[in-house]
Design a protein around this motif. Structure first.
Motif, mmCIF file in Angstrom:
data_model
loop_
_atom_site.group_PDB
_atom_site.id
_atom_site.type_symbol
_atom_site.label_atom_id
_atom_site.label_comp_id
_atom_site.label_asym_id
_atom_site.label_seq_id
_atom_site.Cartn_x
_atom_site.Cartn_y
_atom_site.Cartn_z
ATOM 1 N N ILE A 67 0.828 -1.212 0.000
ATOM 2 C CA ILE A 67 0.000 0.000 0.000
ATOM 3 C C ILE A 67 0.863 1.263 0.000
ATOM 4 C CG2 ILE A 67 -1.503 1.377 1.508
ATOM 5 C CD1 ILE A 67 -3.022 -0.668 -0.095
ATOM 6 N N ARG A 68 0.437 2.248 -0.800
ATOM 7 C CA ARG A 68 1.151 3.523 -0.871
ATOM 8 C C ARG A 68 0.237 4.679 -0.479
ATOM 9 N NH1 ARG A 68 2.359 2.686 -6.388
ATOM 10 N NH2 ARG A 68 1.773 4.873 -6.686
ATOM 11 N N GLN A 69 0.782 5.625 0.270
ATOM 12 C CA GLN A 69 0.006 6.803 0.650
ATOM 13 C C GLN A 69 -0.320 7.666 -0.562
ATOM 14 O OE1 GLN A 69 2.032 8.843 3.912
ATOM 15 N NE2 GLN A 69 0.470 8.037 5.312
ATOM 16 N N GLN B 247 2.697 -1.234 4.246
ATOM 17 C CA GLN B 247 2.949 -0.163 3.293
ATOM 18 C C GLN B 247 4.218 -0.426 2.489
ATOM 19 O OE1 GLN B 247 1.927 3.933 4.062
ATOM 20 N NE2 GLN B 247 1.263 3.431 6.146
ATOM 21 N N ARG B 248 4.308 0.249 1.375
ATOM 22 C CA ARG B 248 5.387 0.046 0.412
ATOM 23 C C ARG B 248 6.761 0.225 1.043
ATOM 24 N NH1 ARG B 248 9.259 -1.077 -1.605
ATOM 25 N NH2 ARG B 248 10.191 -0.448 -3.579
#
Length: 318
Positions: free
Chosen positions: A194-196, A216-217
């Motif tokens: 997952i990326r912001q 996250q990534r």
């Protein structure tokens, strides 16, 4: 209306060996109705999802409906290490027609269920990520409500957008969550990569409300593979079966330029391959799909080759 069509055998090509040294010599293209007759004690079925309507509705780059055949053309060239007792079947494509997307997802779910009932392991090739709702529904229709399904998604995006105005490639896991809620079932969802910069604040809020597990990534990197494998194993321990979905746009565009939503900030193949080893070793994996293959924007078939290599690992680990 959506429709089903079988794959032409000449879609697969490669070196000729007369010894089934290459996958194009191993794969049998059949109508899905023949699966129960052709299946062996260990059978793997390839099913395409010829649809990018969901990508279009989600304001992405269209072209993913050509993804299944692009992957097939690269897969056939790869070496075959399967034993003679394993059947590798290509059972065609589910194709989007002029109806709404939900009807195409429903037809896909019926075909996935057919494959599972015939005791074959389905590997689906897309097509937009709306493929996932059809895959999930096919699994649930087959195993019923007594067993829990864990979803592991390799992706930059949660794909938890509301389907209030209809389904699209950004809604599949919200659709699944709502389906689970309606049937009073737990929603087990782990998202890796997952990326912001790929999800707005409302999607992170929804993920928290739905108790989605995610890495996250910046943490989903090969140097942390021991910790990642521990998280994957902990997730798998709490479910009965596992369904894995791989969104090619989660990879860096250095590896996967031919996708609907490319980014140079994505993850690398090595961490995905290590994670897949952990998932297949669990013995709980029941289906895999690969989404967002878009040959319109591919470079030297690089993304199609990546997708084919991912499938190659899965079928030889299964």
């Amino acid at each position: 209306m959506p429709k089903y069509k079988s794959t032409k055998p000449n879609t697969y090509t490669g070196r000729a060996s007369d010894l089934q040294l290459y996958l194009h010599e191993k794969i049998s293209c059949i109508d899905i109705k023949e699966v129960s007759k052709k299946a062996s004690a260990k059978s793997i079925a390839l099913l395409g999802y010829e649809c990018d309507e969901g990508v279009k509705l989600n304001q992405g780059r269209v072209g993913a409906k050509k993804g299944p055949d692009a992957i097939r053309k690269q897969l056939g060239k790869l070496p075959n290490h399967l034993d003679i007792h394993t059947s590798l079947l290509d059972v065609g494509n589910v194709c989007h027609g002029l109806s709404n997307l939900e009807k195409t997802q429903e037809l896909l779910s019926e075909k996935v269920s057919e494959l599972l009932v015939a005791n074959t392991f389905p590997i689906l090739m897309g097509g937009g990520h709306d493929i996932s709702y059809g895959t999930f529904k096919g699994i649930k229709a087959t195993i019923g409500n007594s067993k829990t399904i864990g979803i592991i998604n390799f992706d930059a995006h949660f794909d938890l957008r509301s389907d209030k105005n209809g389904a699209n490639s950004g809604t599949p896991f919200y659709q699944i969550a709502e389906d689970c809620k309606t049937n009073n079932l737990p929603f087990h969802y782990l998202c890796l990569g997952i990326r912001q910069d790929a999800n707005d604040a409302s999607l992170f809020k929804r993920a928290k409300e739905l108790e989605v597990k995610f890495i996250q990534r910046d943490t989903f990197r090969i140097q942390f593979h021991n910790e990642i494998n521990a998280w994957i194993n902990a997730f798998i321990k709490n479910v009965d079966v596992v369904y894995t979905t791989i969104d090619l746009d989660g990879f860096s565009s250095a590896y996967a330029p031919g996708v609907s939503a490319p980014s140079p900030m994505g993850f690398t193949p090595d961490v995905v391959l290590e994670s897949l080893k952990t998932i297949t070793a669990s013995g709980k994996l029941v289906a895999v799909d690969i989404a967002e293959m878009n040959p319109e924007f591919d470079v030297d078939h690089q993304t199609a080759r990546l997708a084919a290599s991912l499938i190659h690992q899965v079928i030889h680990s299964y």
